[in-house]
Structure formats: structure tokens, C-alpha cells
Enzyme design. Structure first.
Site, PDB file in Angstrom:
ATOM      1  N   ASP A  39      38.797  27.905  34.019  1.00 49.95           N
ATOM      2  CA  ASP A  39      38.859  28.821  35.169  1.00 49.95           C
ATOM      3  C   ASP A  39      40.310  29.215  35.463  1.00 49.95           C
ATOM      4  O   ASP A  39      41.242  28.464  35.166  1.00 49.95           O
ATOM      5  CB  ASP A  39      38.229  28.130  36.389  1.00 49.95           C
ATOM      6  CG  ASP A  39      37.847  29.123  37.475  1.00 49.95           C
ATOM      7  OD1 ASP A  39      37.867  30.345  37.224  1.00 49.95           O
ATOM      8  OD2 ASP A  39      37.537  28.661  38.599  1.00 49.95           O
ATOM      9  N   GLY A  40      40.472  30.390  36.052  1.00 51.54           N
ATOM     10  CA  GLY A  40      41.793  30.820  36.507  1.00 51.54           C
ATOM     11  C   GLY A  40      42.410  31.952  35.693  1.00 51.54           C
ATOM     12  O   GLY A  40      43.580  32.301  35.910  1.00 51.54           O
ATOM     13  N   GLY A  42      41.730  35.168  35.804  1.00 50.13           N
ATOM     14  CA  GLY A  42      41.988  36.324  36.666  1.00 50.13           C
ATOM     15  C   GLY A  42      43.257  36.129  37.482  1.00 50.13           C
ATOM     16  O   GLY A  42      44.109  37.022  37.576  1.00 50.13           O
ATOM     17  N   TRP A  44      45.733  34.133  36.809  1.00 50.44           N
ATOM     18  CA  TRP A  44      46.893  34.123  35.890  1.00 50.44           C
ATOM     19  C   TRP A  44      47.382  35.562  35.676  1.00 50.44           C
ATOM     20  O   TRP A  44      48.580  35.830  35.723  1.00 50.44           O
ATOM     21  CB  TRP A  44      46.472  33.497  34.562  1.00 50.44           C
ATOM     22  CG  TRP A  44      47.570  33.377  33.545  1.00 50.44           C
ATOM     23  CD1 TRP A  44      48.394  32.297  33.364  1.00 50.44           C
ATOM     24  CD2 TRP A  44      47.969  34.361  32.580  1.00 50.44           C
ATOM     25  NE1 TRP A  44      49.275  32.554  32.339  1.00 50.44           N
ATOM     26  CE2 TRP A  44      49.041  33.817  31.833  1.00 50.44           C
ATOM     27  CE3 TRP A  44      47.528  35.647  32.262  1.00 50.44           C
ATOM     28  CZ2 TRP A  44      49.679  34.488  30.804  1.00 50.44           C
ATOM     29  CZ3 TRP A  44      48.162  36.339  31.235  1.00 50.44           C
ATOM     30  CH2 TRP A  44      49.225  35.761  30.514  1.00 50.44           C
ATOM     31  N   HIS A  56      41.866  36.862  30.394  1.00 48.93           N
ATOM     32  CA  HIS A  56      40.814  36.378  29.482  1.00 48.93           C
ATOM     33  C   HIS A  56      41.336  36.350  28.043  1.00 48.93           C
ATOM     34  O   HIS A  56      41.039  35.430  27.280  1.00 48.93           O
ATOM     35  CB  HIS A  56      39.572  37.269  29.577  1.00 48.93           C
ATOM     36  CG  HIS A  56      38.948  37.279  30.945  1.00 48.93           C
ATOM     37  ND1 HIS A  56      38.717  36.114  31.655  1.00 48.93           N
ATOM     38  CD2 HIS A  56      38.510  38.290  31.739  1.00 48.93           C
ATOM     39  CE1 HIS A  56      38.165  36.424  32.822  1.00 48.93           C
ATOM     40  NE2 HIS A  56      38.035  37.737  32.907  1.00 48.93           N
ATOM     41  N   ARG A  90      30.266  40.564  38.043  1.00 46.51           N
ATOM     42  CA  ARG A  90      31.647  41.095  37.993  1.00 46.51           C
ATOM     43  C   ARG A  90      31.663  42.572  37.594  1.00 46.51           C
ATOM     44  O   ARG A  90      30.680  43.079  37.065  1.00 46.51           O
ATOM     45  CB  ARG A  90      32.456  40.261  36.988  1.00 46.51           C
ATOM     46  CG  ARG A  90      32.578  38.825  37.468  1.00 46.51           C
ATOM     47  CD  ARG A  90      33.464  38.031  36.571  1.00 46.51           C
ATOM     48  NE  ARG A  90      33.603  36.682  37.107  1.00 46.51           N
ATOM     49  CZ  ARG A  90      34.618  35.883  36.856  1.00 46.51           C
ATOM     50  NH1 ARG A  90      35.584  36.277  36.057  1.00 46.51           N
ATOM     51  NH2 ARG A  90      34.674  34.689  37.404  1.00 46.51           N
ATOM     52  N   LEU A 150      34.222  18.354  14.657  1.00 47.33           N
ATOM     53  CA  LEU A 150      33.996  18.675  16.067  1.00 47.33           C
ATOM     54  C   LEU A 150      32.911  19.747  16.251  1.00 47.33           C
ATOM     55  O   LEU A 150      32.904  20.761  15.558  1.00 47.33           O
ATOM     56  CB  LEU A 150      35.308  19.216  16.656  1.00 47.33           C
ATOM     57  CG  LEU A 150      35.224  19.732  18.101  1.00 47.33           C
ATOM     58  CD1 LEU A 150      35.334  18.579  19.088  1.00 47.33           C
ATOM     59  CD2 LEU A 150      36.309  20.755  18.390  1.00 47.33           C
ATOM     60  N   ARG A 213      34.613  22.485  42.223  1.00 45.27           N
ATOM     61  CA  ARG A 213      33.159  22.674  42.283  1.00 45.27           C
ATOM     62  C   ARG A 213      32.624  22.825  40.863  1.00 45.27           C
ATOM     63  O   ARG A 213      33.395  23.007  39.912  1.00 45.27           O
ATOM     64  CB  ARG A 213      32.804  23.901  43.124  1.00 45.27           C
ATOM     65  CG  ARG A 213      33.470  25.192  42.691  1.00 45.27           C
ATOM     66  CD  ARG A 213      32.981  26.395  43.508  1.00 45.27           C
ATOM     67  NE  ARG A 213      33.794  27.561  43.219  1.00 45.27           N
ATOM     68  CZ  ARG A 213      34.821  27.993  43.975  1.00 45.27           C
ATOM     69  NH1 ARG A 213      35.130  27.345  45.075  1.00 45.27           N
ATOM     70  NH2 ARG A 213      35.506  29.062  43.635  1.00 45.27           N
ATOM     71  N   SER A 215      30.027  25.123  40.012  1.00 47.98           N
ATOM     72  CA  SER A 215      29.623  26.494  39.688  1.00 47.98           C
ATOM     73  C   SER A 215      28.443  26.543  38.701  1.00 47.98           C
ATOM     74  O   SER A 215      28.488  27.252  37.695  1.00 47.98           O
ATOM     75  CB  SER A 215      30.818  27.301  39.144  1.00 47.98           C
ATOM     76  OG  SER A 215      31.882  27.282  40.067  1.00 47.98           O
ATOM     77  N   GLU A 226      32.866  11.489  34.122  1.00 48.37           N
ATOM     78  CA  GLU A 226      34.146  11.379  34.841  1.00 48.37           C
ATOM     79  C   GLU A 226      34.723  12.789  35.020  1.00 48.37           C
ATOM     80  O   GLU A 226      34.738  13.579  34.074  1.00 48.37           O
ATOM     81  CB  GLU A 226      35.132  10.527  34.024  1.00 48.37           C
ATOM     82  CG  GLU A 226      34.705   9.088  33.845  1.00 48.37           C
ATOM     83  CD  GLU A 226      34.598   8.321  35.162  1.00 48.37           C
ATOM     84  OE1 GLU A 226      35.432   8.561  36.059  1.00 48.37           O
ATOM     85  OE2 GLU A 226      33.671   7.499  35.292  1.00 48.37           O
TER      86      GLU A 226
HETATM   87  C1  IPE Z   1      32.814  29.310  36.453  1.00 54.36           C
HETATM   88  O1  IPE Z   1      33.893  30.010  36.958  1.00 54.36           O
HETATM   89  C2  IPE Z   1      32.296  29.967  35.211  1.00 54.36           C
HETATM   90  C3  IPE Z   1      33.174  29.908  34.073  1.00 54.36           C
HETATM   91  C4  IPE Z   1      34.311  29.312  33.979  1.00 54.36           C
HETATM   92  C5  IPE Z   1      32.681  30.584  32.899  1.00 54.36           C
HETATM   93  P1  IPE Z   1      33.742  31.097  38.108  1.00 54.36           P
HETATM   94  O2  IPE Z   1      35.090  31.643  38.348  1.00 54.36           O
HETATM   95  O3  IPE Z   1      32.667  32.065  37.768  1.00 54.36           O
HETATM   96  O4  IPE Z   1      33.241  30.207  39.332  1.00 54.36           O
HETATM   97  P2  IPE Z   1      33.318  30.463  40.894  1.00 54.36           P
HETATM   98  O5  IPE Z   1      32.722  31.815  41.161  1.00 54.36           O
HETATM   99  O6  IPE Z   1      34.746  30.389  41.280  1.00 54.36           O
HETATM  100  O7  IPE Z   1      32.526  29.344  41.484  1.00 54.36           O
HETATM  101  C1  IPE Z   2      37.461  32.032  34.138  1.00 53.66           C
HETATM  102  O1  IPE Z   2      38.438  32.726  34.803  1.00 53.66           O
HETATM  103  C2  IPE Z   2      36.745  32.844  33.097  1.00 53.66           C
HETATM  104  C3  IPE Z   2      35.384  33.247  33.491  1.00 53.66           C
HETATM  105  C4  IPE Z   2      34.762  32.873  34.550  1.00 53.66           C
HETATM  106  C5  IPE Z   2      34.687  34.130  32.581  1.00 53.66           C
HETATM  107  P1  IPE Z   2      38.144  33.658  36.043  1.00 53.66           P
HETATM  108  O2  IPE Z   2      37.910  35.034  35.547  1.00 53.66           O
HETATM  109  O3  IPE Z   2      37.055  33.106  36.881  1.00 53.66           O
HETATM  110  O4  IPE Z   2      39.520  33.587  36.812  1.00 53.66           O
HETATM  111  P2  IPE Z   2      39.757  33.509  38.369  1.00 53.66           P
HETATM  112  O5  IPE Z   2      38.952  32.358  38.876  1.00 53.66           O
HETATM  113  O6  IPE Z   2      39.280  34.807  38.934  1.00 53.66           O
HETATM  114  O7  IPE Z   2      41.206  33.310  38.514  1.00 53.66           O
HETATM  115 MG    MG Z   3      37.039  31.823  38.425  1.00 53.47          MG
END
Ligand code: IPE
Ligand code: IPE
Ligand code: MG
Length: 259
Positions: A39-40, A42, A44, A56, A90, A150, A213, A215, A226
Site C-alpha cells: 500500500d501507499g 498513490g 508516494w 504503481h 477507483r 518460491l 487494517r 482491507s 504475526e
Molecule cells: C488494499 O489497499 C488493497 C491493495 C493493496 C491491493 P487499499 O488502498 O485499497 O485499501 P484501503 O482502501 O486503504 O483500505
Molecule cells: C496500493 O497503493 C496499490 C493498490 C491498492 C492497487 P494505493 O494505490 O492504495 O496507494 P495509496 O494508499 O492511495 O497511497
Molecule cells: Mg491504499
């Protein structure tokens, strides 16, 4: 490649290479199944005033690095949450880009994955995926099916609640047709109806970007996993962070309800 990276100081304050660090970590039990909520991406991109899809794209490079390291560490299964059943909400251009990523990733790295003995797998709802996305993944699965290193398991269009409902429906069908008796249904049997039927439950779950969380990720399978959370955004996640998570795991005491 690993030999060039000097990131750690050992007790004598000598720097140690990643290769040495891997050897050190492998002296203790390594989690067999690691799952990551990547996650993160967007945020970044936003920090750099770039479009979200740039995040991405950058995240994809991290998948490559972390897959290599997981393989070197002797992790057996690496499950990566790449797209949730809720991510369709999205903007269209972002979803379209995310659906192109498997082709982009596998188009570049499949030969490397084959060479490194990695097996590609996927869990999630295939029906809603664009044909080009599914095709890229199915080719990778086919081309790596005889590998025995793996398992790189992509959770793509995956949602845990739907998975549990679908498993329940299959259980009901097998009950109705007499394949399964009520007395036979237990946790192990129920698990065999889930998309993870061929994997053990994750030992370690990592989530990046500071969100605490799940999600809708592997709700059943994570019962005794863990958890390790970090504020690092997925595109900034590096080998040293995975090592840190595994060392934290090695210091945990798993009790499974015992003492
Ligand atoms: C969870 O991240 C899904 C993936 C990493 C693929 P999200 O960014 O969609 O989760 P929320 O909306 O913050 O809970
Ligand atoms: C995780 O990054 C990738 C996917 C959920 C596909 P995000 O796109 O959720 O990035 P943020 O949470 O908006 O920073
Ligand atoms: Mg996210």
C-alpha cells in the site's frame, strides 16, 4: 547484485553485505508464507507531484526486488495483494493502468522468474479481469508450473468476504449432493474450499504505508498470523525492510492459544 549492497552494521560495527545478512537470517526459522498488503503507491506519487499511476509503476520494481530476496531467504510462498475487489471503485484510468501492470511486470521479468525457479500463481476472481490481463497471468502460470522454488502468488481482484461466501456455497452444494456430510465439516475441510486451499496460512503479514487494517484481505487465513506494519510506502520498501520484518517475526513468541 546482492554483494554490492552494504546496508548493515554487525556487532563489531563492520558493514555486512545483503548476502551475509541473508545467511544470518536463515540461521533461525524463516516464515514459510509471507503475505504483503502493498500500500501507499498513490501517496508516494502525490509526494512527488506525479500521477498516481507513476506510484504503481514504481511499486512494480519493488515487487521484483522483494521476490528475489524472498526466494533467497527460503520463503516458500509470497502472497502479494495487488488489487482488491473494492479497487474497481477507483478512477477508470487508474483501474486500466493497474490491469496493464501484470503484462508489464511479466513481460519484463518472466524470463528472470523462470530462471530463478519461481512459480507464479494467482488467487482472485478471474471472470471480471480484462482478457489481456488474464492472458499474461495464465501464460506466466503455465511457463513456471514446473518450477519448484518460491511461489509468487498474486491476489488480484481478491476479496476475502466474497471468498468465504463462495466457499460456503460450495460446501452447501457438496452437502446437498452427498459428497460432504455435516459431521465431516471442520476448519481444515472448510479451508480446502478457499482460494488458498493449496497453501498454508500466512506466518507473517506485512502492510506498508502506515494503514493499520486488513482491507478485506485473507480474513480467515490470518487468524494466527504475526502482523508487521510499517509507515514506509510500498515504492520505498527495500530489502532491508523485509529483513527487518523477518527479524521481528523471529523474535515473536507464537502461542496459538497455548502458554
Ligand atoms: C488494499 O489497499 C488493497 C491493495 C493493496 C491491493 P487499499 O488502498 O485499497 O485499501 P484501503 O482502501 O486503504 O483500505
Ligand atoms: C496500493 O497503493 C496499490 C493498490 C491498492 C492497487 P494505493 O494505490 O492504495 O496507494 P495509496 O494508499 O492511495 O497511497
Ligand atoms: Mg491504499
Amino acid at each position: 547484485m546482492f554483494n554490492k549492497i552494504r546496508l548493515w552494521k554487525n556487532q563489531n560495527n563492520n558493514s555486512s553485505t545483503l548476502r551475509e545478512k541473508i545467511e544470518e537470517v536463515r540461521k533461525l526459522p524463516v516464515p514459510e508464507h509471507v503475505a504483503i498488503i502493498m500500500d501507499g503507491n498513490g501517496r508516494w506519487a502525490k509526494k512527488r507531484a506525479l500521477p498516481r499511476i507513476a506510484g504503481h509503476h514504481e511499486g512494480m520494481k519493488v515487487v521484483r526486488k522483494i521476490t528475489k530476496l524472498a526466494n533467497s531467504l527460503g520463503i516458500k510462498t509470497l502472497t502479494l495483494y495487488a488489487f482488491s475487489t473494492e479497487n474497481w471503485k477507483r478512477p477508470k484510468n487508474e483501474v486500466e493502468y493497474l490491469m496493464k501492470l501484470p503484462e508489464e511486470f511479466l513481460g519484463t521479468f518472466l524470463p528472470e522468474l523462470i530462471e530463478e525457479n519461481v512459480q507464479v500463481e494467482m488467487m482472485g476472481y478471474k471472470d471480471q479481469l480484462p482478457v489481456h490481463t488474464l492472458h499474461a497471468i495464465e501464460k506466466a502460470i503455465e511457463d513456471t508450473k514446473n518450477n519448484d522454488g518460491l511461489v509468487l502468488n498474486f491476489a488480484l481482484n481478491y476479496g476475502s468476504r466474497s471468498e468465504i461466501i463462495d466457499a460456503t456455497k460450495k460446501v452447501l452444494n457438496d452437502y446437498k449432493s452427498g459428497i460432504l456430510k455435516e459431521s465431516e465439516l471442520n476448519e481444515e475441510v472448510f479451508s480446502s474450499y478457499l482460494m488458498t486451499s493449496n497453501h498454508k496460512d500466512p506466518d507473517l503479514l506485512i502492510r506498508t504505508s502506515g494503514e493499520i487494517r486488513l482491507s478485506n484481505f485473507m480474513l480467515w487465513q490470518l487468524a494466527y498470523t504475526e502482523f508487521w506494519f510499517t509507515d514506509v510506502l510500498w515504492p520505498d520498501f527495500r530489502e532491508k525492510h523485509l529483513i527487518e520484518a523477518i527479524e521481528a517475526f523471529q523474535n515473536r513468541q507464537r502461542r496459538f492459544g497455548g502458554i
